[in-house]
Design a protein around this motif. Structure first.
Motif, mmCIF file in Angstrom:
data_model
loop_
_atom_site.group_PDB
_atom_site.id
_atom_site.type_symbol
_atom_site.label_atom_id
_atom_site.label_comp_id
_atom_site.label_asym_id
_atom_site.label_seq_id
_atom_site.Cartn_x
_atom_site.Cartn_y
_atom_site.Cartn_z
ATOM 1 N N ARG A 214 -12.297 5.339 2.647
ATOM 2 C CA ARG A 214 -11.237 6.214 3.135
ATOM 3 C C ARG A 214 -10.364 6.771 2.019
ATOM 4 N NH1 ARG A 214 -12.934 8.066 7.827
ATOM 5 N NH2 ARG A 214 -13.776 6.393 9.103
ATOM 6 N N ALA A 215 -10.523 6.265 0.826
ATOM 7 C CA ALA A 215 -9.780 6.818 -0.315
ATOM 8 C C ALA A 215 -10.563 6.571 -1.600
ATOM 9 C CB ALA A 215 -8.395 6.188 -0.412
ATOM 10 N N PRO A 216 -11.863 6.964 -1.625
ATOM 11 C CA PRO A 216 -12.725 6.619 -2.760
ATOM 12 C C PRO A 216 -12.255 7.198 -4.087
ATOM 13 C CG PRO A 216 -13.781 8.267 -1.373
ATOM 14 C CD PRO A 216 -12.574 7.783 -0.629
ATOM 15 N N ALA A 217 -11.556 8.342 -4.055
ATOM 16 C CA ALA A 217 -11.111 8.951 -5.309
ATOM 17 C C ALA A 217 -10.088 8.080 -6.026
ATOM 18 C CB ALA A 217 -10.511 10.325 -5.036
ATOM 19 N N PHE A 218 -9.470 7.154 -5.285
ATOM 20 C CA PHE A 218 -8.410 6.336 -5.865
ATOM 21 C C PHE A 218 -8.797 4.864 -5.911
ATOM 22 C CE2 PHE A 218 -6.483 10.008 -3.711
ATOM 23 C CZ PHE A 218 -5.964 10.646 -4.823
ATOM 24 N N TYR A 219 -10.109 4.626 -5.979
ATOM 25 C CA TYR A 219 -10.574 3.243 -6.058
ATOM 26 C C TYR A 219 -9.973 2.545 -7.269
ATOM 27 C CZ TYR A 219 -13.611 -0.735 -6.742
ATOM 28 O OH TYR A 219 -14.068 -2.001 -6.929
ATOM 29 N N ASN A 220 -9.891 3.247 -8.393
ATOM 30 C CA ASN A 220 -9.273 2.678 -9.585
ATOM 31 C C ASN A 220 -7.765 2.909 -9.502
ATOM 32 O OD1 ASN A 220 -8.350 1.958 -12.128
ATOM 33 N ND2 ASN A 220 -10.127 2.829 -13.196
ATOM 34 N N GLN A 221 -7.071 1.969 -8.877
ATOM 35 C CA GLN A 221 -5.639 2.128 -8.669
ATOM 36 C C GLN A 221 -4.844 1.996 -9.963
ATOM 37 O OE1 GLN A 221 -4.090 0.482 -4.722
ATOM 38 N NE2 GLN A 221 -6.103 -0.514 -4.881
ATOM 39 N N LEU A 222 -5.439 1.383 -10.978
ATOM 40 C CA LEU A 222 -4.770 1.326 -12.275
ATOM 41 C C LEU A 222 -4.601 2.745 -12.824
ATOM 42 C CD1 LEU A 222 -3.617 -0.118 -14.711
ATOM 43 C CD2 LEU A 222 -5.950 -0.480 -15.542
ATOM 44 N N TRP A 223 -5.642 3.555 -12.711
ATOM 45 C CA TRP A 223 -5.551 4.957 -13.134
ATOM 46 C C TRP A 223 -4.499 5.685 -12.311
ATOM 47 C CZ3 TRP A 223 -6.141 9.302 -10.170
ATOM 48 C CH2 TRP A 223 -6.146 10.524 -10.863
ATOM 49 N N ILE A 258 -0.462 -2.613 -15.422
ATOM 50 C CA ILE A 258 0.422 -2.147 -14.357
ATOM 51 C C ILE A 258 1.875 -2.388 -14.730
ATOM 52 C CG2 ILE A 258 1.170 -2.618 -11.971
ATOM 53 C CD1 ILE A 258 -1.798 -3.109 -11.315
ATOM 54 N N SER A 259 2.157 -3.530 -15.339
ATOM 55 C CA SER A 259 3.529 -3.848 -15.722
ATOM 56 C C SER A 259 4.032 -2.949 -16.847
ATOM 57 C CB SER A 259 3.636 -5.323 -16.137
ATOM 58 O OG SER A 259 2.866 -5.573 -17.301
ATOM 59 N N ARG A 260 3.119 -2.270 -17.545
ATOM 60 C CA ARG A 260 3.542 -1.318 -18.577
ATOM 61 C C ARG A 260 3.890 0.039 -17.969
ATOM 62 N NH1 ARG A 260 -1.080 -3.049 -21.608
ATOM 63 N NH2 ARG A 260 -2.032 -1.005 -21.236
ATOM 64 N N TYR A 261 3.168 0.419 -16.937
ATOM 65 C CA TYR A 261 3.358 1.743 -16.350
ATOM 66 C C TYR A 261 4.448 1.772 -15.282
ATOM 67 C CZ TYR A 261 -1.194 2.680 -18.508
ATOM 68 O OH TYR A 261 -2.227 2.826 -19.395
ATOM 69 N N ALA A 262 4.789 0.625 -14.716
ATOM 70 C CA ALA A 262 5.710 0.607 -13.580
ATOM 71 C C ALA A 262 6.547 -0.663 -13.587
ATOM 72 C CB ALA A 262 4.912 0.701 -12.274
ATOM 73 N N ASN A 263 7.536 -0.692 -12.734
ATOM 74 C CA ASN A 263 8.287 -1.914 -12.471
ATOM 75 C C ASN A 263 7.463 -2.746 -11.491
ATOM 76 O OD1 ASN A 263 11.015 -1.481 -13.826
ATOM 77 N ND2 ASN A 263 10.863 0.376 -12.589
ATOM 78 N N ALA A 264 6.714 -3.682 -12.021
ATOM 79 C CA ALA A 264 5.861 -4.526 -11.188
ATOM 80 C C ALA A 264 6.701 -5.689 -10.680
ATOM 81 C CB ALA A 264 4.662 -5.027 -11.989
ATOM 82 N N ILE A 265 7.167 -5.588 -9.452
ATOM 83 C CA ILE A 265 8.133 -6.550 -8.938
ATOM 84 C C ILE A 265 7.456 -7.781 -8.356
ATOM 85 C CG2 ILE A 265 9.820 -4.732 -8.493
ATOM 86 C CD1 ILE A 265 9.105 -4.968 -5.515
ATOM 87 N N ASP A 266 8.257 -8.772 -8.073
ATOM 88 C CA ASP A 266 7.797 -10.035 -7.506
ATOM 89 C C ASP A 266 7.045 -9.779 -6.197
ATOM 90 O OD1 ASP A 266 7.443 -12.553 -6.471
ATOM 91 O OD2 ASP A 266 9.554 -13.123 -6.546
ATOM 92 N N PRO A 267 5.761 -10.168 -6.108
ATOM 93 C CA PRO A 267 4.978 -9.902 -4.896
ATOM 94 C C PRO A 267 5.501 -10.607 -3.659
ATOM 95 C CG PRO A 267 3.546 -10.430 -6.752
ATOM 96 C CD PRO A 267 4.935 -10.755 -7.179
ATOM 97 N N THR A 268 6.315 -11.660 -3.836
ATOM 98 C CA THR A 268 6.787 -12.401 -2.666
ATOM 99 C C THR A 268 7.959 -11.714 -1.969
ATOM 100 O OG1 THR A 268 8.300 -13.769 -3.986
ATOM 101 C CG2 THR A 268 6.046 -14.569 -3.708
ATOM 102 N N ILE A 269 8.541 -10.697 -2.583
ATOM 103 C CA ILE A 269 9.615 -9.955 -1.928
ATOM 104 C C ILE A 269 9.015 -9.151 -0.769
ATOM 105 C CG2 ILE A 269 11.292 -8.087 -2.203
ATOM 106 C CD1 ILE A 269 11.778 -9.000 -5.018
#
Length: 378
Positions: A214-223, A258-269
Motif C-alpha cells: 500500500r506504500a511500496p515507494a516508501f518501503y525505505n523509511q530511512l530515506w 534516524i536520530s541524526r535526521y530527526a528528533n527521535a523521541i522515547d517510543p514509550t510516550i
C-alpha cells in the motif's frame, strides 16, 4: 512486488541469528502456480460462491481476486476497523470506503451526530487506548495448538523456525535495549514536544502489507525521514517515534541515522500526546492518521489508507509536491468539528460487528450476519 521476507533493507539485520530465508524466483513461480491451480478448483463446474478475503497476505489475496474476476464472481474483502471487535468490508481492491467519502454533517440525523461525538470522545479521551485492540487474548490452549501446528508444518526444516524463535527471544531484546539508548530519553522528549513547532512522523513496521503493497515507494523509511527533514517549512522540526513493540526490528545503523535526521523521541510516550501538540502529522497509512483526524489535525498521507482520498487528508501522489504540502499543512487550521464528526460517522457506518480470526461460535455467527448484511447493500 513479491513479498517473501527477503528484502535487502531494512529487513536485513546486523545482529546475531539474523539470517533470513530468501525465495528464488523459480520457487516463487511454482508456489504461485500451485496456488492458482488450487483457487481455480473453487470455481470449477459452476460451483459459485463469493470469496471472502482478508487484507493481510496481500499476494495471496490479490491472486484470489484475479481468479474471482476471471470466473466472473464477486468477492468480499474484510480488513481492519479501528473500532474494537469490528471490521470493514469492501468489494474492490481500493482501500477507500464510500460511507466515509459521502458523509456530510448537514445530512446526519441528531442521533447520528450524537454517535459520532461519542466515538470521537471515546477515541481521543482515552490516552492509553490502542487503536483496534479488542482486549481479547488467546487462551493457553490456543497458543499450544498454534505452536503444535507450527511444528507440524516445519518438522522437516525446523532450523529456521528455531533460529527465528531464538532471535526474537534473545537477540531482539538486546537490540531493543541498545536502540532505546539512541533515542531521546523521556524528559528530553517531552521538552521537544512542549517547546518546539514540529511535524510528527510515526514509524511503521516495514515488513507488512500496509507498506510493501500500500506504500511500496516508501518501503525505505530511512530515506523518507531524511527527505522529510530536508522538506520542512522554516522554523519547524521533525519528530519521529518508533512503536514500542517494534523496538529491535530495525538495524542499529538505521536507528542511529534516524536520530541524526530527526528528533527521535522515547517510543514509550503515547502517540496521542505527540499528536495533540503537533502542527501536522505525516503518515503512510498508519492508524496514527486516523487518530490525528479525530483530533482535527492536518494529516499528510503518503500511502493508501481507509481515511485517505476522502477529503480529510492531504494526499501526496507526487513526492516532488511534499514540501509544498507540508507548508500548506502547517498553515492550515486543520479540520472543523463538523468535518471530524462527518468522518467519525463514516467510520461507524463502514464498520461491521465481528472479528477476523476469532473462531468462537458467538463471533462466527456475528461475522456471518455482518457479511450477509453487507451483501444486502451491494
Amino acid at each position: 512486488m513479491v513479498y517473501d521476507r527477503s528484502y535487502d533493507s531494512p529487513a536485513s539485520r546486523g545482529y546475531w541469528l539474523s539470517g533470513t530465508e530468501s525465495m528464488d524466483y523459480e520457487s516463487y513461480l511454482t508456489l504461485l502456480h500451485r496456488t492458482l491451480d488450487y483457487l481455480d478448483t473453487l470455481f470449477e463446474n459452476d460451483k459459485g460462491g463469493i470469496p471472502l478475503q482478508y487484507q493481510g497476505a496481500e499476494v495471496i489475496r490479490r491472486t484470489l481476486q484475479r481468479v474471482a474476476d476471471y470466473h466472473g464472481y464477486p468477492s468480499v474483502r474484510t480488513s481492519f476497523s479501528p473500532l474494537p471487535d469490528h471490521v470493514f468490508f469492501r468489494s474492490t481492491e481500493e482501500m477507500q470506503l464510500p460511507a466515509i467519502e459521502r458523509a456530510s454533517y448537514e445530512e446526519l440525523t441528531p442521533e447520528e451526530r450524537d454517535d459520532a461525538r461519542e466515538l470521537r470522545q471515546r477515541e481521543i479521551g482515552d490516552q492509553s487506548k490502542v487503536v483496534g485492540n479488542s482486549g481479547k487474548t488467546d487462551s493457553l490452549l490456543d497458543n499450544v495448538r498454534r505452536k503444535i501446528q507450527r511444528i507440524r508444518e516445519y518438522k522437516h526444516r525446523l532450523g529456521p523456525v528455531v533460529s527465528n524463535w531464538l532471535r526474537r527471544r534473545l537477540a531482539k531484546p538486546v537490540v531493543s535495549a541498545l536502540s532505546k539508548q539512541l533515542y531521546l530519553d523521556t524528559q528530553r522528549s517531552r521538552n521537544v514536544i512542549d517547546s518546539t513547532n514540529y511535524i510528527f512522523y510515526p514509524l511503521q513496521y516495514f515488513m507488512e502489507s500496509r507498506v510493501t503493497m500500500r506504500a511500496p515507494a516508501f518501503y525505505n523509511q530511512l530515506w523518507l525521514i531524511e527527505f522529510l527533514s530536508r522538506s520542512l517549512p522554516p522554523g519547524y522540526e521533525l519528530v519521529v517515534k518508533d512503536h514500542p513493540q517494534q523496538l529491535g526490528a530495525l538495524p542499529l545503523s538505521h536507528t542511529r541515522a534516524i536520530s541524526r535526521y530527526a528528533n527521535a523521541i522515547d517510543p514509550t510516550i503515547p502517540a496521542r500526546e505527540v499528536i495533540v501538540q503537533a502542527d501536522a502529522v505525516v503518515t503512510l497509512n498508519n492508524t496514527v492518521g486516523y487518530e490525528a483526524i479525530l483530533y482535527g489535525k492536518p494529516v499528510v498521507s503518503l500511502g493508501d489508507a481507509f481515511y485517505s482520498h476522502a477529503g480529510y487528508t492531504q494526499d501526496v501522489t507526487n513526492i516532488q509536491t511534499l514540501q509544498s504540502e507540508l507548508n500548506r499543512a502547517v498553515q492550515s487550521t486543520g479540520l472543523t468539528d463538523e468535518d471530524v464528526l462527518s468522518f467519525a460517522h463514516g467510520v461507524l457506518d463502514s464498520s461491521y460487528r465481528g472479528s477476523w480470526g476469532n473462531t468462537c461460535s458467538e463471533n462466527v455467527e456475528l461475522f456471518v450476519e455482518s457479511v450477509e448484511s453487507y451483501l444486502e447493500t451491494q
